[in-house]
Motif scaffolding. Sequence first.
Motif, PDB file in Angstrom:
ATOM      1  N   LEU A   1       0.847  -1.185   0.000  1.00  0.00           N
ATOM      2  CA  LEU A   1       0.000   0.000   0.000  1.00  0.00           C
ATOM      3  C   LEU A   1       0.885   1.238   0.000  1.00  0.00           C
ATOM      4  CD1 LEU A   1      -3.273   0.517   1.972  1.00  0.00           C
ATOM      5  CD2 LEU A   1      -1.596   2.361   1.893  1.00  0.00           C
ATOM      6  N   VAL A   2       0.492   2.230  -0.811  1.00  0.00           N
ATOM      7  CA  VAL A   2       1.200   3.503  -0.837  1.00  0.00           C
ATOM      8  C   VAL A   2       0.181   4.612  -1.079  1.00  0.00           C
ATOM      9  CG1 VAL A   2       1.713   3.235  -3.306  1.00  0.00           C
ATOM     10  CG2 VAL A   2       3.070   4.827  -1.935  1.00  0.00           C
ATOM     11  N   CYS A   3       0.367   5.717  -0.404  1.00  0.00           N
ATOM     12  CA  CYS A   3      -0.477   6.892  -0.588  1.00  0.00           C
ATOM     13  C   CYS A   3       0.302   7.925  -1.396  1.00  0.00           C
ATOM     14  CB  CYS A   3      -0.890   7.480   0.763  1.00  0.00           C
ATOM     15  SG  CYS A   3      -1.937   6.391   1.752  1.00  0.00           S
ATOM     16  N   ALA A   4      -0.215   8.277  -2.565  1.00  0.00           N
ATOM     17  CA  ALA A   4       0.439   9.254  -3.432  1.00  0.00           C
ATOM     18  C   ALA A   4      -0.013  10.663  -3.057  1.00  0.00           C
ATOM     19  CB  ALA A   4       0.109   8.971  -4.888  1.00  0.00           C
ATOM     20  N   LEU A   5       0.940  11.587  -3.028  1.00  0.00           N
ATOM     21  CA  LEU A   5       0.680  12.961  -2.602  1.00  0.00           C
ATOM     22  C   LEU A   5       0.944  13.943  -3.737  1.00  0.00           C
ATOM     23  CD1 LEU A   5       2.541  12.819   0.829  1.00  0.00           C
ATOM     24  CD2 LEU A   5       0.081  12.513   0.442  1.00  0.00           C
ATOM     25  N   ASP A   6       0.257  15.091  -3.672  1.00  0.00           N
ATOM     26  CA  ASP A   6       0.554  16.213  -4.561  1.00  0.00           C
ATOM     27  C   ASP A   6       1.738  16.976  -3.985  1.00  0.00           C
ATOM     28  OD1 ASP A   6      -1.467  15.971  -6.497  1.00  0.00           O
ATOM     29  OD2 ASP A   6      -2.911  17.106  -5.305  1.00  0.00           O
ATOM     30  N   TYR A   7       2.887  16.930  -4.647  1.00  0.00           N
ATOM     31  CA  TYR A   7       3.971  17.826  -4.266  1.00  0.00           C
ATOM     32  C   TYR A   7       3.907  19.102  -5.087  1.00  0.00           C
ATOM     33  CZ  TYR A   7       6.490  14.806  -1.003  1.00  0.00           C
ATOM     34  OH  TYR A   7       6.859  14.064   0.097  1.00  0.00           O
ATOM     35  N   ASP A   8       3.137  19.077  -6.162  1.00  0.00           N
ATOM     36  CA  ASP A   8       2.806  20.271  -6.935  1.00  0.00           C
ATOM     37  C   ASP A   8       1.452  20.012  -7.566  1.00  0.00           C
ATOM     38  OD1 ASP A   8       2.554  22.480  -8.564  1.00  0.00           O
ATOM     39  OD2 ASP A   8       4.628  22.431  -9.273  1.00  0.00           O
ATOM     40  N   TRP A   9       0.423  20.616  -7.019  1.00  0.00           N
ATOM     41  CA  TRP A   9      -0.939  20.321  -7.460  1.00  0.00           C
ATOM     42  C   TRP A   9      -1.256  20.948  -8.819  1.00  0.00           C
ATOM     43  CZ3 TRP A   9      -4.777  24.105  -8.234  1.00  0.00           C
ATOM     44  CH2 TRP A   9      -4.402  25.403  -7.876  1.00  0.00           C
ATOM     45  N   ARG A  10      -0.432  21.932  -9.242  1.00  0.00           N
ATOM     46  CA  ARG A  10      -0.661  22.632 -10.522  1.00  0.00           C
ATOM     47  C   ARG A  10       0.702  22.883 -11.172  1.00  0.00           C
ATOM     48  NH1 ARG A  10      -1.894  28.410 -11.921  1.00  0.00           N
ATOM     49  NH2 ARG A  10      -3.357  28.363 -13.676  1.00  0.00           N
ATOM     50  N   PRO A  11       1.333  21.829 -11.721  1.00  0.00           N
ATOM     51  CA  PRO A  11       2.691  21.967 -12.248  1.00  0.00           C
ATOM     52  C   PRO A  11       2.814  23.037 -13.323  1.00  0.00           C
ATOM     53  CG  PRO A  11       2.066  19.656 -12.077  1.00  0.00           C
ATOM     54  CD  PRO A  11       0.825  20.450 -11.822  1.00  0.00           C
ATOM     55  N   ALA A  12       3.905  23.789 -13.253  1.00  0.00           N
ATOM     56  CA  ALA A  12       4.112  24.909 -14.173  1.00  0.00           C
ATOM     57  C   ALA A  12       4.125  24.454 -15.622  1.00  0.00           C
ATOM     58  CB  ALA A  12       5.420  25.625 -13.829  1.00  0.00           C
ATOM     59  N   TRP A  13       4.637  23.246 -15.879  1.00  0.00           N
ATOM     60  CA  TRP A  13       4.714  22.799 -17.269  1.00  0.00           C
ATOM     61  C   TRP A  13       3.332  22.538 -17.843  1.00  0.00           C
ATOM     62  CZ3 TRP A  13       2.859  18.082 -18.829  1.00  0.00           C
ATOM     63  CH2 TRP A  13       2.678  17.098 -17.838  1.00  0.00           C
ATOM     64  N   ARG A  14       2.389  22.117 -17.011  1.00  0.00           N
ATOM     65  CA  ARG A  14       1.022  21.947 -17.507  1.00  0.00           C
ATOM     66  C   ARG A  14       0.355  23.306 -17.726  1.00  0.00           C
ATOM     67  NH1 ARG A  14       0.593  16.757 -14.185  1.00  0.00           N
ATOM     68  NH2 ARG A  14       0.219  15.164 -15.790  1.00  0.00           N
ATOM     69  N   VAL A  15       0.576  24.240 -16.823  1.00  0.00           N
ATOM     70  CA  VAL A  15       0.010  25.580 -16.962  1.00  0.00           C
ATOM     71  C   VAL A  15       0.566  26.275 -18.198  1.00  0.00           C
ATOM     72  CG1 VAL A  15      -0.238  27.846 -15.864  1.00  0.00           C
ATOM     73  CG2 VAL A  15      -0.358  25.764 -14.475  1.00  0.00           C
ATOM     74  N   ALA A  16       1.849  26.043 -18.499  1.00  0.00           N
ATOM     75  CA  ALA A  16       2.457  26.656 -19.678  1.00  0.00           C
ATOM     76  C   ALA A  16       1.782  26.190 -20.962  1.00  0.00           C
ATOM     77  CB  ALA A  16       3.952  26.337 -19.723  1.00  0.00           C
ATOM     78  N   LEU A  17       1.271  24.960 -20.951  1.00  0.00           N
ATOM     79  CA  LEU A  17       0.601  24.420 -22.134  1.00  0.00           C
ATOM     80  C   LEU A  17      -0.848  24.885 -22.226  1.00  0.00           C
ATOM     81  CD1 LEU A  17       2.041  20.782 -22.027  1.00  0.00           C
ATOM     82  CD2 LEU A  17       2.594  22.559 -23.691  1.00  0.00           C
ATOM     83  N   ILE A  18      -1.540  24.884 -21.076  1.00  0.00           N
ATOM     84  CA  ILE A  18      -2.934  25.345 -21.027  1.00  0.00           C
ATOM     85  C   ILE A  18      -3.074  26.251 -19.812  1.00  0.00           C
ATOM     86  CG2 ILE A  18      -5.347  24.671 -20.739  1.00  0.00           C
ATOM     87  CD1 ILE A  18      -4.783  22.126 -22.226  1.00  0.00           C
ATOM     88  N   GLY A  19      -3.171  27.545 -20.084  1.00  0.00           N
ATOM     89  CA  GLY A  19      -3.173  28.535 -18.997  1.00  0.00           C
ATOM     90  C   GLY A  19      -4.344  28.423 -18.048  1.00  0.00           C
ATOM     91  N   THR A  20      -5.451  27.831 -18.495  1.00  0.00           N
ATOM     92  CA  THR A  20      -6.627  27.714 -17.630  1.00  0.00           C
ATOM     93  C   THR A  20      -6.564  26.498 -16.713  1.00  0.00           C
ATOM     94  OG1 THR A  20      -7.796  26.472 -19.367  1.00  0.00           O
ATOM     95  CG2 THR A  20      -8.118  28.875 -19.295  1.00  0.00           C
ATOM     96  N   TYR A  21      -5.480  25.738 -16.793  1.00  0.00           N
ATOM     97  CA  TYR A  21      -5.399  24.502 -16.014  1.00  0.00           C
ATOM     98  C   TYR A  21      -5.543  24.788 -14.518  1.00  0.00           C
ATOM     99  CZ  TYR A  21      -3.748  19.965 -14.357  1.00  0.00           C
ATOM    100  OH  TYR A  21      -3.653  18.741 -13.728  1.00  0.00           O
ATOM    101  N   LYS A  22      -6.633  24.302 -13.942  1.00  0.00           N
ATOM    102  CA  LYS A  22      -6.952  24.422 -12.514  1.00  0.00           C
ATOM    103  C   LYS A  22      -6.979  25.875 -12.019  1.00  0.00           C
ATOM    104  CE  LYS A  22      -5.493  19.780 -11.169  1.00  0.00           C
ATOM    105  NZ  LYS A  22      -4.690  18.966 -10.234  1.00  0.00           N
TER     106      LYS A  22
END
Length: 305
Positions: A56-77
């Motif tokens: 069993l492992v619990c995965a965590l958000d260490y970056d809930w809104r990564p900059a590389w995703r925002v750079a591709l789609i500015g409206t991301y989250k």
Amino acid sequence: MTGPLLAIDAPSLYFRAFHGVPAKAAMAPNGTPVNAVRGFLDMVTTLVKGRRPDRLVCALDYDWRPAWRVALIGTYKTHRVAPAGGEEVPDELVPQVDLLLEVLDAFGIVAYGVDGNEADDVLGTLAATQAAPVEVVSGDRDLFQLVDDARGVRLLYVGRGVAKLEDCDEAAVLAKYGVPAGGYADFAALRGDPSDGLPGVAGVGEKTAARLIERYGSLDAIVAAVGDPASDFAPGLRTKLEAASDYLAVAPKVVRVATDLKLPEHDLTLPRVPRDPERLFDLAEQWNLASPCRRLVDALAENAA
């Protein structure tokens, strides 16, 4: 190994626990709400008893809104960004996350993330790299893309709660959305997802997106057909897809989760007994968590029997 690896989307579950368990029904002696912690522990207990995992492992958000995703789609989250920056999280939940991690550590249950990445990316990498069977636990629809019968990966979808989880293999994804699991990310890019700030293609809903994936197999093939004057796209649909060409060029990269992160090295074996029972006892007494902790202790012992 005979039991599965339970790979838990921790943020998905603790947000659900926070909103599902009334704060007044779960408070520490000093009046601090512990509803998210109590609910999360009971969810894990239910999963351990029902799925009988070996790991069993619990995965965590260490970056809930990564900059590389925002750079591709500015409206991301964007809709989840707090006025002062960062993720908009209820004030009463913030301290509970740290407490939850303390309790999990006392149990010996592994919880980690990877810098610059979301929990989804950790789960994607676990699904791609860990010995099967792997059961990913989440209420995030994006993780249907991880289902892989050949690899032995299932999604335990908890959109209606852990007690009503949907155990999804490839047939279940196809029945639910009309697309194979391998085509889910492209389908989601076409359809869009307001919960993640993904606009989708204007005028293309879930049914049209599913029909396109069914016919062409992938978003790349759809885009190629749109660019082919000889293809028999309806003029209106072709126009909609052409207008969204810039979005479609980047959306799949945002929707697809990582599968190749360098994960921390931990033994993911589910503990038979708490790793630090004295510390667990102290935390349970201090924060009025004796009952959910006892239930999880009992579930671990039953699972080991």
